[in-house]
Enzyme design. Structure first.
Site, mmCIF file in Angstrom:
data_model
loop_
_atom_site.group_PDB
_atom_site.id
_atom_site.type_symbol
_atom_site.label_atom_id
_atom_site.label_comp_id
_atom_site.label_asym_id
_atom_site.label_seq_id
_atom_site.Cartn_x
_atom_site.Cartn_y
_atom_site.Cartn_z
ATOM 1 C CB CYS A 81 -15.766 116.090 95.825
ATOM 2 S SG CYS A 81 -15.878 114.807 97.094
ATOM 3 C CG HIS A 82 -14.224 119.438 93.748
ATOM 4 N ND1 HIS A 82 -13.501 118.531 94.484
ATOM 5 C CD2 HIS A 82 -14.362 120.542 94.513
ATOM 6 C CE1 HIS A 82 -13.216 119.069 95.671
ATOM 7 N NE2 HIS A 82 -13.722 120.281 95.707
ATOM 8 N N GLY A 83 -17.512 117.563 90.702
ATOM 9 C CA GLY A 83 -18.199 117.417 89.430
ATOM 10 C C GLY A 83 -17.453 116.754 88.298
#
Length: 117
Positions: A81-83
């Site tokens: 999703c956001h790393g």
């Protein structure tokens, strides 16, 4: 292994000796949420890491528990999703997640059986 407990994913990972060694080589003082592998596992069962399978950033399910899934740069888990990236001890190493993957209360009932909660 991925299982579900109380409607949430749980990862149970049998760490190889190489994964344990990699986790133990990391200086704890360099971690955002400092914990040793020993603090995240049960005595006598250092190879079994049991965590909630929920990223501590916004609650996505990280990759790395399934066969062939991307484990990120640190060999643990990667949140698509956001790393956020977690190491082999499921400790946050990069990305926006503020803390390590949560270790739930659990106990070994036998060499092959674990009770969570």
């Amino acid at each position: 292994i991925k299982i579900s407990w109380r409607g949430m994913p749980v990862f149970a990972r049998n760490l190889t000796q190489a994964e344990q060694d990699a986790a133990n080589k990391v200086p704890v003082s360099s971690l955002r949420d400092p914990q040793t592998l020993a603090e995240r596992t049960k005595e006598g069962h250092a190879n079994w890491l049991i965590t909630m399978g929920v990223c501590t950033h916004l609650g996505c399910v990280p990759l790395g528990a399934g066969e062939g899934e991307f484990k990120g740069d640190f060999g643990g888990y990667f949140c698509p999703c956001h790393g956020s990236q977690y190491d082999t001890a499921a400790r946050i190493r990069s990305g926006p997640a503020p803390t390590n993957l949560v270790v739930p209360e659990y106990a070994f009932k036998s060499p092959t059986s674990v009770t969570i909660g």
